[in-house]
Scaffold this motif. Structure first.
Motif, PDB file in Angstrom:
ATOM      1  N   CYS A   1       0.940  -1.160   0.072  1.00  0.00           N
ATOM      2  CA  CYS A   1      -0.008  -0.129  -0.010  1.00  0.00           C
ATOM      3  C   CYS A   1       0.780   1.121   0.148  1.00  0.00           C
ATOM      4  O   CYS A   1       1.656   1.350   0.759  1.00  0.00           O
ATOM      5  CB  CYS A   1      -1.007   0.072   1.344  1.00  0.00           C
ATOM      6  N   GLY A   2       0.508   2.026  -0.715  1.00  0.00           N
ATOM      7  CA  GLY A   2       1.451   3.319  -0.979  1.00  0.00           C
ATOM      8  C   GLY A   2       2.551   3.166  -1.558  1.00  0.00           C
ATOM      9  O   GLY A   2       3.080   4.197  -2.081  1.00  0.00           O
ATOM     10  N   ARG A   3       3.109   2.112  -2.141  1.00  0.00           N
ATOM     11  CA  ARG A   3       4.283   1.990  -2.905  1.00  0.00           C
ATOM     12  C   ARG A   3       4.290   2.478  -4.237  1.00  0.00           C
ATOM     13  O   ARG A   3       3.143   2.432  -4.832  1.00  0.00           O
ATOM     14  CB  ARG A   3       4.783   0.472  -3.089  1.00  0.00           C
TER      15      ARG A   3
ATOM     16  N   ASN B   1       2.748   2.008 -26.248  1.00  0.00           N
ATOM     17  CA  ASN B   1       3.012   3.296 -26.725  1.00  0.00           C
ATOM     18  C   ASN B   1       4.701   3.471 -26.283  1.00  0.00           C
ATOM     19  O   ASN B   1       4.838   3.524 -25.358  1.00  0.00           O
ATOM     20  CB  ASN B   1       2.199   4.199 -26.077  1.00  0.00           C
ATOM     21  N   GLN B   2       5.306   3.595 -27.399  1.00  0.00           N
ATOM     22  CA  GLN B   2       6.855   3.446 -27.311  1.00  0.00           C
ATOM     23  C   GLN B   2       7.406   4.665 -26.383  1.00  0.00           C
ATOM     24  O   GLN B   2       6.850   5.785 -26.478  1.00  0.00           O
ATOM     25  CB  GLN B   2       7.643   3.459 -28.515  1.00  0.00           C
ATOM     26  N   ASN B   3       8.327   4.369 -25.856  1.00  0.00           N
ATOM     27  CA  ASN B   3       9.049   5.442 -24.799  1.00  0.00           C
ATOM     28  C   ASN B   3       7.900   6.215 -23.854  1.00  0.00           C
ATOM     29  O   ASN B   3       8.213   7.348 -23.442  1.00  0.00           O
ATOM     30  CB  ASN B   3       9.387   6.605 -25.643  1.00  0.00           C
ATOM     31  N   GLN B   4       6.957   5.375 -23.252  1.00  0.00           N
ATOM     32  CA  GLN B   4       6.082   5.641 -22.247  1.00  0.00           C
ATOM     33  C   GLN B   4       6.265   5.062 -21.231  1.00  0.00           C
ATOM     34  O   GLN B   4       5.983   3.853 -20.888  1.00  0.00           O
ATOM     35  CB  GLN B   4       4.572   5.612 -22.522  1.00  0.00           C
ATOM     36  N   THR B   5       6.845   5.867 -20.010  1.00  0.00           N
ATOM     37  CA  THR B   5       7.120   5.276 -18.640  1.00  0.00           C
ATOM     38  C   THR B   5       6.176   6.190 -17.593  1.00  0.00           C
ATOM     39  O   THR B   5       6.310   7.287 -17.756  1.00  0.00           O
ATOM     40  CB  THR B   5       8.423   5.333 -18.416  1.00  0.00           C
ATOM     41  N   ILE B   6       5.313   5.268 -16.998  1.00  0.00           N
ATOM     42  CA  ILE B   6       4.675   6.258 -15.805  1.00  0.00           C
ATOM     43  C   ILE B   6       4.984   5.667 -14.364  1.00  0.00           C
ATOM     44  O   ILE B   6       5.570   4.614 -14.378  1.00  0.00           O
ATOM     45  CB  ILE B   6       3.045   5.811 -16.202  1.00  0.00           C
ATOM     46  N   GLN B   7       4.676   6.425 -13.664  1.00  0.00           N
ATOM     47  CA  GLN B   7       4.796   6.120 -12.204  1.00  0.00           C
ATOM     48  C   GLN B   7       3.496   5.941 -11.508  1.00  0.00           C
ATOM     49  O   GLN B   7       2.476   6.981 -11.480  1.00  0.00           O
ATOM     50  CB  GLN B   7       5.439   7.314 -11.364  1.00  0.00           C
ATOM     51  N   ILE B   8       3.229   5.008 -11.123  1.00  0.00           N
ATOM     52  CA  ILE B   8       1.941   4.301 -10.463  1.00  0.00           C
ATOM     53  C   ILE B   8       2.148   4.371  -8.879  1.00  0.00           C
ATOM     54  O   ILE B   8       3.067   4.098  -8.179  1.00  0.00           O
ATOM     55  CB  ILE B   8       1.333   3.291 -10.992  1.00  0.00           C
ATOM     56  N   THR B   9       0.885   4.383  -8.215  1.00  0.00           N
ATOM     57  CA  THR B   9       0.921   4.207  -6.827  1.00  0.00           C
ATOM     58  C   THR B   9      -0.256   2.816  -6.461  1.00  0.00           C
ATOM     59  O   THR B   9      -1.376   3.059  -6.871  1.00  0.00           O
ATOM     60  CB  THR B   9       0.301   5.363  -6.126  1.00  0.00           C
ATOM     61  N   ILE B  10       0.368   1.858  -5.557  1.00  0.00           N
ATOM     62  CA  ILE B  10      -0.515   0.913  -5.258  1.00  0.00           C
ATOM     63  C   ILE B  10      -1.480   1.444  -3.933  1.00  0.00           C
ATOM     64  O   ILE B  10      -1.242   1.832  -3.079  1.00  0.00           O
ATOM     65  CB  ILE B  10       0.405  -0.171  -4.739  1.00  0.00           C
ATOM     66  N   VAL B  11      -2.753   1.096  -4.471  1.00  0.00           N
ATOM     67  CA  VAL B  11      -3.892   1.490  -3.585  1.00  0.00           C
ATOM     68  C   VAL B  11      -4.793   0.412  -3.142  1.00  0.00           C
ATOM     69  O   VAL B  11      -5.666   0.504  -2.674  1.00  0.00           O
ATOM     70  CB  VAL B  11      -4.861   2.722  -4.383  1.00  0.00           C
ATOM     71  N   ASP B  12      -4.654  -0.765  -3.871  1.00  0.00           N
ATOM     72  CA  ASP B  12      -5.489  -1.816  -3.797  1.00  0.00           C
ATOM     73  C   ASP B  12      -4.985  -3.135  -4.037  1.00  0.00           C
ATOM     74  O   ASP B  12      -3.795  -3.280  -4.442  1.00  0.00           O
ATOM     75  CB  ASP B  12      -6.667  -1.630  -4.671  1.00  0.00           C
TER      76      ASP B  12
END
Length: 171
Positions: free
Chosen positions: A73-75, A91-102
């Protein structure tokens, strides 16, 4: 005395140098991501608190493999699409930052969900995967945990949770 043949040495370099430059440096782990559709509340981490979702709408539910008994949680993770059975699905060259909520574990209705690494919000999934060419609800991803703004290898052991463990901190 045996002398190596310069022609063969040069020829081997011609083949080895291109191979060296074609290797992709991978600093993360490889897993799968699935599309998680709304409604997103309540969550295993923060219940019905809508403020848990980042303004970017890049969040996810952890699969059993990274859930870590609620410590996930929250990582935050850096995630990018690396492949799918359909050409041009990422989608090439697309890196995202996600947060774990569930968490989505064994009780998930989709049989293969138990082996899925993360279930991305619709916004996150569509940012890294080309939804018009993706034939499957699953994509292969490269992911890496982010700690304090820097990448942390997942094989270095547990990282202290950034949120209370919902399985041990009840009402």
């Amino acid at each position: 005395m045996y002398r190596s043949q310069p022609c063969l040495q040069g020829l081997s370099l011609i083949f080895l140098v291109p191979l060296f430059f074609n290797f992709h440096a991978s600093y993360g782990d490889v897993g799968t991501a699935a599309l998680c559709s709304p409604p997103y509340l309540p969550t295993a981490c923060y219940g019905s608190d809508a403020s848990q979702f980042p303004s970017s709408k890049f969040f996810a539910a952890a699969g059993h493999g990274i859930w870590d008994e609620g410590a996930a949680c929250g990582r935050q993770y850096s995630v990018r699409c690396i492949s799918d059975s359909t050409p041009d699905a990422c989608n090439q060259n697309q890196t995202i930052q996600i947060t774990i909520v569930d968490h989505i574990g064994q009780e998930a209705s989709v049989p293969s969900a138990y082996n899925t690494t993360v279930f991305l919000s619709a916004t996150a999934f569509r940012t890294i995967a080309n939804s018009s060419t993706t034939s499957s609800p699953y994509i292969n991803i490269e992911f890496q945990q982010i700690h304090g703004g820097e990448y942390v290898s997942l094989d270095k052991g547990k990282v202290p949770p950034s949120a209370p463990n919902p399985t041990t901190h009840g009402p």
